[in-house]
Each structure stands twice: as C-alpha cells, then as structure tokens.
Design a protein around this motif. Structure first.
Motif, short mmCIF file in Angstrom:
data_model
loop_
_atom_site.label_atom_id
_atom_site.label_comp_id
_atom_site.label_asym_id
_atom_site.label_seq_id
_atom_site.Cartn_x
_atom_site.Cartn_y
_atom_site.Cartn_z
N VAL A 51 11.61 -1.58 -6.62
CA VAL A 51 11.05 -0.23 -6.56
C VAL A 51 11.79 0.69 -7.52
O VAL A 51 12.89 0.38 -7.99
CB VAL A 51 11.14 0.34 -5.12
CG1 VAL A 51 10.29 -0.47 -4.16
CG2 VAL A 51 12.59 0.39 -4.65
N LYS A 52 11.19 1.83 -7.80
CA LYS A 52 11.84 2.83 -8.65
C LYS A 52 12.96 3.55 -7.89
O LYS A 52 13.98 3.92 -8.46
CB LYS A 52 10.81 3.84 -9.14
CG LYS A 52 9.70 3.26 -9.99
CD LYS A 52 8.64 4.32 -10.29
CE LYS A 52 7.46 3.72 -11.03
NZ LYS A 52 6.39 4.72 -11.26
N LEU A 79 4.01 1.66 -1.09
CA LEU A 79 4.73 1.83 -2.35
C LEU A 79 3.79 2.21 -3.49
O LEU A 79 4.14 3.03 -4.35
CB LEU A 79 5.49 0.56 -2.69
CG LEU A 79 6.60 0.16 -1.70
CD1 LEU A 79 7.22 -1.17 -2.09
CD2 LEU A 79 7.67 1.24 -1.61
N LYS A 80 2.59 1.63 -3.52
CA LYS A 80 1.62 1.99 -4.55
C LYS A 80 1.19 3.45 -4.41
O LYS A 80 1.08 4.18 -5.40
CB LYS A 80 0.40 1.07 -4.47
CG LYS A 80 0.66 -0.34 -4.94
CD LYS A 80 0.89 -0.43 -6.45
CE LYS A 80 -0.40 -0.21 -7.22
NZ LYS A 80 -0.18 -0.38 -8.69
N ALA A 81 0.93 3.88 -3.18
CA ALA A 81 0.51 5.26 -2.95
C ALA A 81 1.58 6.25 -3.36
O ALA A 81 1.28 7.37 -3.78
CB ALA A 81 0.15 5.46 -1.47
N ASP A 82 2.84 5.84 -3.26
CA ASP A 82 3.96 6.72 -3.63
C ASP A 82 4.38 6.51 -5.09
O ASP A 82 5.37 7.08 -5.52
CB ASP A 82 5.15 6.44 -2.70
CG ASP A 82 6.23 7.51 -2.79
OD1 ASP A 82 5.88 8.71 -2.81
OD2 ASP A 82 7.42 7.14 -2.86
N ASP A 83 3.64 5.70 -5.82
CA ASP A 83 3.98 5.36 -7.22
C ASP A 83 5.44 4.91 -7.32
O ASP A 83 6.21 5.37 -8.17
CB ASP A 83 3.75 6.57 -8.14
CG ASP A 83 3.86 6.21 -9.61
OD1 ASP A 83 3.65 5.03 -9.96
OD2 ASP A 83 4.21 7.11 -10.41
N ASN A 84 5.81 3.99 -6.43
CA ASN A 84 7.21 3.57 -6.33
C ASN A 84 7.38 2.06 -6.49
O ASN A 84 8.48 1.55 -6.39
CB ASN A 84 7.78 4.02 -4.98
CG ASN A 84 9.30 3.95 -4.93
OD1 ASN A 84 9.96 3.90 -5.97
ND2 ASN A 84 9.86 3.93 -3.74
N ARG A 132 13.41 6.46 -1.30
CA ARG A 132 12.04 6.86 -0.99
C ARG A 132 11.32 5.74 -0.23
O ARG A 132 10.61 5.98 0.74
CB ARG A 132 11.29 7.19 -2.27
CG ARG A 132 11.61 8.55 -2.86
CD ARG A 132 11.14 8.68 -4.30
NE ARG A 132 9.78 8.21 -4.53
CZ ARG A 132 9.26 8.01 -5.74
NH1 ARG A 132 10.00 8.24 -6.83
NH2 ARG A 132 8.02 7.57 -5.88
N VAL A 166 7.52 -1.43 -8.52
CA VAL A 166 7.69 -2.03 -9.84
C VAL A 166 7.14 -3.45 -9.83
O VAL A 166 6.22 -3.78 -10.57
CB VAL A 166 9.18 -2.03 -10.27
CG1 VAL A 166 9.34 -2.72 -11.63
CG2 VAL A 166 9.71 -0.60 -10.33
N GLU A 220 0.82 -1.21 0.00
CA GLU A 220 0.00 0.00 0.00
C GLU A 220 0.86 1.26 0.00
O GLU A 220 0.55 2.24 -0.70
CB GLU A 220 -0.92 -0.02 1.22
CG GLU A 220 -1.98 -1.10 1.18
CD GLU A 220 -2.73 -1.24 2.49
OE1 GLU A 220 -2.22 -0.71 3.51
OE2 GLU A 220 -3.80 -1.87 2.51
#
Length: 475
Positions: free
Chosen positions: A83-84, A11-16, A88, A18, A9
């Motif tokens: 992650v990207k 990582l998805k909220a932070d668009d981070n 972060r 992969v 949740e």
C-alpha cells in the motif's frame, strides 16, 4: 472477519493499493495485528513504523503468518499487500473488520493543547445521567461504565481504537467520548473517522520536537483536522488564533463559547458559576479555575447536541472530578497541596494563577520536564516561572526517559532568572517542599504527573507511587 476481496475494495476506494497477491479471492482473516508476537495463520499483520525490524516479520512468518500489509515487500515466505500508506490502510480495514462500530455510537471528540481530559470527564458525567457513554481518555478509559483502566496513548492506535469501539457497542454503550490528539491525525489513528461533534478547546505551542511536530504550524494544522472530520463543531471563541479556526469552519453547524460569545461564564466564584446563552443558569463545580469553567461550558454545549438535557448538564458538571487534575490536600498546619497534571507552559501558568489567588503565603512549585520529546516546554516553564518571582522552585524528574534528569533540570534552570533547587528524586522533592510550609496560607504545587503511578525511564514504565499518594502520605 474480513476477506481479501473486501480489503481490495477498501484499498482501491481509498486509492491506497499498490499491489495485491493474485490468490487473494479465497483468503479471509479472523484477527488483525501490528504486534508480531500476536499472530497466527488467521492474522492479517500490518508492518508499521519507520524503524520496523524485518526480524519481527520473520518471526511472525514462523508463527504461521500468511499475509502482511506494508509499504514495501520484504524477503520472507509470505504474501504481501503493498500500500501507499499503511496507517490509512490499518484504520479503514479495522473499521470494516469490526463491523463499523463508529456508526453505532454517537462520537464526541475533544482536541486542544490543554483541557482535553477535563472536558472529556465533564462530558462523561453529563451523558451518564441519561445515556450510556464510553470514555477514551488520557487519564482513564471505560468501555462499560463500570471498569476503568489506564490508557497507553491519548488516542489509541486504529486497530485498538476500533476494537474498543466494538467492545463499547457490545456493552450497550450509546456514546463514545474521545480525546483526539494532534498525534492521532499525524499518525492517522483516526483516519476516515467522522465525529458527530468535535470540540476545539484552545491552542498554544506544544509537542514540538524531532519526533513529534517540527513547528507550531504543523501542530496547529493537525489539531484542526478534527474540525474537518466532525459534523458539528464547538469552538472556543476566546482562544489564541480563534480567527483562523472560525474562518475554517465558516458556514458549518457551529456553537462558540467563551469570550466574545453568547455562551460564556458571566459571574463565578471558586465552586460555582453562572452562564448565559444556551446553557443559561447557575452551576456548581468542584474543579477550581475559570479555565475549568470554560471546559464545563464546552462539554455542556457538545452534550446538548448529543441528547443531554440542561438538568443532565447541571448534575454532570457538579459531579465531575478528575484524578490528578487540581486535586487539593491539606497539611496538618493548614497549608494546601495542589496536585495537577499541568505539563506545558500555558497550563502551568493557569495553575499558578489559581493557586496564588487562593493562597497568599509562600508557594512552592515542584516541576520537571519529559525527556526525548516536547523539548520546547523547558524554556516555556522558565518563562512562566519568571512571571512569578515569589515562587520557590524545586526542579525534579518527570519521565526523563533516555535523558539525564539532572541535565533536564539544569536546562529548565537556565531559563529561570533566579536560583532554584534541584532534587532529581521526585519523592524527595515532594517531601522537601511539604517540610517548608508553615501557615495555612502557604501552598505546594506539584505539577506534571498527577496520579500517574510510573516514571518513564529508558523507554520503560518504572513503578512510582504517584504525586497525590506521596503527598497524602507526608501531610
């Protein structure tokens, strides 16, 4: 504790995010680490750093590691969260893991090329009058108000930072005062963190090198990120480039101080000053220099917003001393010795001005420059020294790291327009300068290391007594 559903949740909220392994729903972690030597089966490990060696990850897997977070997958028998941006991810996951300690503290952040430590100490002594502050400072850190320890970084890595915040909360602390470096934003150590008050003290070129900031614009931009991440801001209206900073915060909850501001010092002497504006009144101060009076005003304005009274501010400013910052010793012949952490051109210039105003005799300056970083300081030191032709200069080692300290001294000397003495042994350089004074109007300035009890040589902290201790033994 944190589980993979929560991590998903975040990582998805932070668009981070992969990719995340499909068995994520049933896994939780009781430890976070970026040190492969400190892992087990319950640890979520973060692969950070451009030079990360996969051997460390293999060693971690052998120690029981089952999951790691990275920006790519590695050929190991371990599940991966790709992650990207791992920095972060570290910061936001650490927040949740430690139960969002930042929401249980009032956060005060100081940024600036110089003065962060002094301003943070002023704020700590002000807030401790009626509150229970914790302090994260270059010079010293306390999470309980009683135990102090030396900090490794100006702003800790995010995993360490949120662990420290949680410890401060556990210890009943009400406020947290932090120095926030440009590196903290460059490396995302404070990513996602919002400060109650952010203070911008000043800006001059520094930390420009291949491993830090490529140019002044990048350095300045990262400094200003504190303002974007603070609910209220305090700005030095008299600093260089103030117009850029003030334009950035236009319309925000703002106080200014210094030149062209209502909140400023109107009269002063060595150990007291009178202020106008929100802090109107007379103040005693132990730290010499008008720049320290400005730091006191900045801290006072910030603390006023965080629940301090004018009485708290007056008492706190009067009580503040900072190890290694403008500490004064007196030789048996009456000459003064000034020990200060000044380690860039602007802070050195202000230090010399204070000393040469107070001491009218012969003044000796001992200075060096760090190795493998902030290389622009060497020319800056030369330019400042050239403005004071009466100074006697002794160049010496100051955390040379992997560079030859003699070569660093020669580079500084190449920017100075008169002969200098080079004595690489810092202790010998201090003894040499002290032996040269004759009268009570003479002075020795020992700049750079303050009370640091080490020299950085070949990436190791080698024990060193410290400038103040050596000077005190040789008075």
């Amino acid at each position: 504790m944190i589980n993979l559903l929560e991590i998903f949740e975040i990582l998805k909220a932070d668009d981070n995010l992969v990719t995340l392994a499909p068995s994520w729903a049933d896994t939780s972690f009781t430890k976070l680490s970026y040190d492969s030597r400190q892992v087990d089966a319950d640890t979520l490990f973060f692969v950070k750093g451009a030079g990360f060696d996969p051997v460390y990850l293999e060693q971690a897997v052998q120690a029981g590691l089952t999951y790691y977070v990275a920006e790519k997958t590695y050929d190991v028998s371990c599940s991966t969260i790709v992650v990207k941006d791992v920095k972060r991810a570290m910061s936001l996951i650490a927040m949740r893991f430690y139960d969002n300690p930042q929401d249980k503290l009032k956060l005060l952040g100081f940024t600036g090329t110089k003065g962060k430590t002094t301003a943070a100490y002023f704020a700590y002594h002000i807030l401790r009058q009626s509150h229970k502050p914790a302090l994260l400072s270059t010079m010293s850190t306390t999470l309980d108000g009683e135990t102090f320890f030396k900090s490794q970084l100006t702003t800790p890595e995010s995993l360490d930072l949120f662990a420290m915040m949680a410890e401060a909360v556990k210890n009943g602390r009400s406020h947290l005062i932090m120095e926030v470096s440009s590196q903290a934003y460059l490396t995302k150590r404070v990513y996602g963190l919002t400060f109650d008050v952010g203070v911008f003290l000043n800006i001059t070129p520094d930390h420009i090198s291949p491993i830090e900031h490529p140019n002044f614009e990048d350095y300045f931009a990262h400094k200003r990120l504190l303002l974007d991440n603070s609910r209220a801001v305090i700005i030095n209206a008299g600093m260089d480039h103030a117009e850029v900073v003030l334009e950035q915060v236009a319309g925000r909850d703002l106080d200014t101080y210094g030149k062209d501001s209502d909140n400023r010092v109107v009269t002063s002497s060595a150990f007291d000053f009178t202020a106008t504006g929100k802090l109107a009144g007379q103040y005693s101060i132990q730290l010499l220099g008008d720049f320290n009076q400005d730091n006191a005003i900045a801290a006072g304005l910030a603390c006023l917003r965080l629940g301090a009274s004018l009485t708290d501010i007056r008492l706190g400013i009067a009580q503040t001393t900072v190890p290694g910052r403008m500490e004064i010793l007196t030789q048996t012949n009456g000459a003064k010795v000034f020990v200060d952490y000044a380690h860039n051109g602007d802070s050195l210039d202000k230090l010399i001005k204070v000393v040469t105003t107070a001491q009218t005799g012969q003044v000796f300056l001992i200075i060096g420059s760090t190795g493998n970083k902030a290389e622009s300081r060497r020319a800056d030191f030369g330019r400042v020294i050239n403005h004071y032709p009466e100074l006697q200069i002794i160049l010496t080692a100051d955390d040379p790291n992997r560079e030859d300290p003699f070569a660093i001294c020669q580079e500084i000397a190449s920017h100075i327009n008169r002969p200098v003495t080079i004595e690489v042994d810092r202790e010998a350089a201090i003894r040499l300068a002290l032996s040269q004074t004759k009268t009570s109007q003479d002075a020795v300035i020992i700049a750079g290391k303050g009370r640091d009890a080490y020299q950085i040589i070949n990436d190791q902290k080698v024990p060193y007594q410290g400038d103040w201790e050596i000077a005190n033994q040789n008075l």
